[in-house]
Each structure stands twice: as C-alpha cells, then as structure tokens.
Motif scaffolding. Structure first.
Motif, PDB file in Angstrom:
ATOM      1  N   GLY A 214      -8.643   4.301  -9.569  1.00  0.00           N
ATOM      2  CA  GLY A 214      -8.909   4.443  -8.149  1.00  0.00           C
ATOM      3  C   GLY A 214     -10.074   3.648  -7.621  1.00  0.00           C
TER       4      GLY A 214
ATOM      5  N   ASP B  25      -0.882   5.699  -6.590  1.00  0.00           N
ATOM      6  CA  ASP B  25      -0.931   4.949  -5.333  1.00  0.00           C
ATOM      7  C   ASP B  25      -1.984   3.857  -5.397  1.00  0.00           C
ATOM      8  OD1 ASP B  25       1.050   6.526  -4.318  1.00  0.00           O
ATOM      9  OD2 ASP B  25      -0.246   7.697  -2.995  1.00  0.00           O
TER      10      ASP B  25
ATOM     11  N   ARG C 210       0.847  -1.197   0.000  1.00  0.00           N
ATOM     12  CA  ARG C 210       0.000   0.000   0.000  1.00  0.00           C
ATOM     13  C   ARG C 210       0.878   1.241   0.000  1.00  0.00           C
ATOM     14  NH1 ARG C 210      -3.220   0.485   5.701  1.00  0.00           N
ATOM     15  NH2 ARG C 210      -4.129   2.209   4.536  1.00  0.00           N
ATOM     16  N   ARG C 211       0.352   2.306  -0.638  1.00  0.00           N
ATOM     17  CA  ARG C 211       1.110   3.546  -0.744  1.00  0.00           C
ATOM     18  C   ARG C 211       0.315   4.778  -0.330  1.00  0.00           C
ATOM     19  NH1 ARG C 211       4.644   2.853  -6.368  1.00  0.00           N
ATOM     20  NH2 ARG C 211       5.713   0.930  -5.710  1.00  0.00           N
ATOM     21  N   ASP C 212      -0.860   4.556   0.256  1.00  0.00           N
ATOM     22  CA  ASP C 212      -1.657   5.708   0.667  1.00  0.00           C
ATOM     23  C   ASP C 212      -1.090   6.332   1.932  1.00  0.00           C
ATOM     24  OD1 ASP C 212      -2.484   3.227   1.876  1.00  0.00           O
ATOM     25  OD2 ASP C 212      -4.179   4.293   2.761  1.00  0.00           O
TER      26      ASP C 212
ATOM     27  N   TYR D 289      -4.594   9.254  -1.534  1.00  0.00           N
ATOM     28  CA  TYR D 289      -3.845   8.531  -2.557  1.00  0.00           C
ATOM     29  C   TYR D 289      -3.358   9.533  -3.606  1.00  0.00           C
ATOM     30  CZ  TYR D 289      -5.783   4.057  -0.885  1.00  0.00           C
ATOM     31  OH  TYR D 289      -6.126   2.971  -0.122  1.00  0.00           O
TER      32      TYR D 289
ATOM     33  N   GLU E 276      -5.481  12.763  -7.705  1.00  0.00           N
ATOM     34  CA  GLU E 276      -5.549  12.637  -6.250  1.00  0.00           C
ATOM     35  C   GLU E 276      -6.896  12.055  -5.837  1.00  0.00           C
ATOM     36  OE1 GLU E 276      -4.702  16.629  -4.944  1.00  0.00           O
ATOM     37  OE2 GLU E 276      -2.629  16.090  -4.490  1.00  0.00           O
ATOM     38  N   ARG E 277      -6.850  11.218  -4.819  1.00  0.00           N
ATOM     39  CA  ARG E 277      -8.045  10.486  -4.397  1.00  0.00           C
ATOM     40  C   ARG E 277      -8.146  10.536  -2.876  1.00  0.00           C
ATOM     41  NH1 ARG E 277      -9.171   5.438  -2.380  1.00  0.00           N
ATOM     42  NH2 ARG E 277     -10.750   4.102  -3.364  1.00  0.00           N
TER      43      ARG E 277
ATOM     44  N   TYR F   4      -3.552   0.012  -3.078  1.00  0.00           N
ATOM     45  CA  TYR F   4      -3.556  -0.863  -1.904  1.00  0.00           C
ATOM     46  C   TYR F   4      -3.911  -2.249  -2.418  1.00  0.00           C
ATOM     47  CZ  TYR F   4      -4.227  -2.057   3.082  1.00  0.00           C
ATOM     48  OH  TYR F   4      -4.124  -2.592   4.351  1.00  0.00           O
TER      49      TYR F   4
ATOM     50  N   PRO G 107      -4.771   1.762  -8.709  1.00  0.00           N
ATOM     51  CA  PRO G 107      -4.128   3.072  -8.902  1.00  0.00           C
ATOM     52  C   PRO G 107      -5.062   4.051  -9.621  1.00  0.00           C
ATOM     53  CG  PRO G 107      -2.652   1.290  -9.549  1.00  0.00           C
ATOM     54  CD  PRO G 107      -3.997   0.673  -9.333  1.00  0.00           C
TER      55      PRO G 107
END
Length: 221
Positions: free
Chosen positions: A158, A125, A75-77, A121, A199-200, A127, A195
C-alpha cells in the motif's frame, strides 16, 4: 469544492508544522512528514470514517469533467468526497484552510480553493503511476495526502511511490501509516499507490488556483 475565506492562523504547534511543510516544498517540491497530522484532526477524521457505510464509497474515475471514465486497469480504489455536511469533517476543512493561508503568505502560491475525498482500497487495489495535473491543463497545483491506518506494518504494501519528473526514478516510498502527511506539487511529480495486503484508508486532496475566464468558471462555485 469549497472557495474559502482566510481564518486566523492559530498559535502553537500548527504554525511550526506549516513552516516545515513550506520549507520542504520550497527546497524540493514535496514534503513527507510521518505521524504529523494533529491528533484533534485525526480523531475527527476517524470519527467521520467510522460512521460511513462501505456503500457510500463509489468507484473512482480517471480524467476530468466530461472525459472522466472508470478504468480498473489504472485504479481500483473507492472514494467519498468530503463536503461540509458530512459529520466531523469541519476540523479537517478548517485545518486545510489555515494551511492554504499560511502557504499563500509564506510562498505566494495563490492557492484559491481546496477539495478532498476519503479513499478506500480493498486488499489488492492499486492506482497506477499518474500525475494529478498536467502543465497548462488543470488548475490543481498542490496535492495533499494523509493516512488513517492504525498499526500499519512494513510488508503490508500500500505504499505511495513518488517519482522524479524528469526521469521517473523513484524519489521516495511512503508507508501509509496513521497520521503521515504527504504534500507535493501536482504538476511535477508522477506517483502511484502499490497494492496492499489489508484495507487501506487515506485522504487525497488538492489545492487549486482560480483559472476563471469570461466563458469558463474554474473552480466551479
């Protein structure tokens, strides 16, 4: 984390929404309700989000307690935990408490407390597929997600994908559109966030049961 006392459940459209949620949870274990979070709550959450600096968000971890680690391959959030001292979040906390009381009355779920965070995110990004709880290893029982992205268009990515527990086939793909509500039984449904191209923002939350023992307090006070 907040241990919460039952408030009065208000009259009007909120009980109708709560009943929709209960029916879907009862029949299929998850509920997806586009553009359903009441406007008073989305307005308050957008206000709370607008006054947060990007640097208030911290890289999210995987795992729980002492086993938590940061793994950018999973994950990258970035997240910001929602606490009562944050401006403008009490409307959200009151609404989730009303929902807790309703579901306990309607479905006898034994929900005890609620925790949630903002999730941010950046483009790209993700997960990876995961469970929010594993059977017998966590007291998270009901996951709640809502989205704070105005003007989200198909093709911007997303999406949240919810999979079947038994064969991990895709059940539903949810666009992260503004005000959409998603709820599912935490132990039963693996899921992932794809991804995005922009932006999210979202909120992820969990209702928990009380699994306190003599030698272990859970949830913590």
């Amino acid at each position: 984390m907040h241990s919460l006392l039952p408030p009065d459940i208000p009259q009007g459209e909120t009980p109708a929404l709560f009943e929709q949620i209960a029916q879907k949870l009862e029949s299929q274990g998850y509920a997806v309700l586009p553009a359903s979070l009441p406007e008073t709550i989305t307005d308050a959450l957008m206000q709370a989000l607008a006054i947060q600096d990007e640097y208030n968000f911290r890289a999210a971890s995987v795992g729980r307690g002492p086993e938590q680690t940061k793994n950018p391959f999973i994950r990258r959030d970035r997240i910001l935990w929602i606490e009562p001292h944050l401006p403008a979040v009490n409307t959200w906390l009151e609404w989730t408490e009303q929902l807790r009381c309703f579901l306990n009355q309607r479905l006898f779920m034994g929900l005890f407390s609620f925790e949630s965070h903002f999730a941010y995110y950046q483009p790209g990004d993700f997960y990876k597929k995961h469970f929010d709880a594993f059977r017998g290893q966590s007291n998270r029982v009901l996951s709640v997600v809502t989205y704070l992205n105005r003007g989200w268009e198909p093709g911007q990515g997303g999406e949240l994908i919810i999979y079947a527990e038994d064969n991990h086939s895709e059940l539903i793909k949810v666009q992260p559109a503004f005000g959409t509500l998603v709820l599912f039984l935490s132990e039963h449904f693996p899921h992932e966030v794809l991804p995005a191209c922009r932006e999210r923002y979202s909120i992820a939350g969990w209702y928990r049961i009380n699994s306190t023992r003599l030698d272990h307090i859970d949830p913590p006070a």
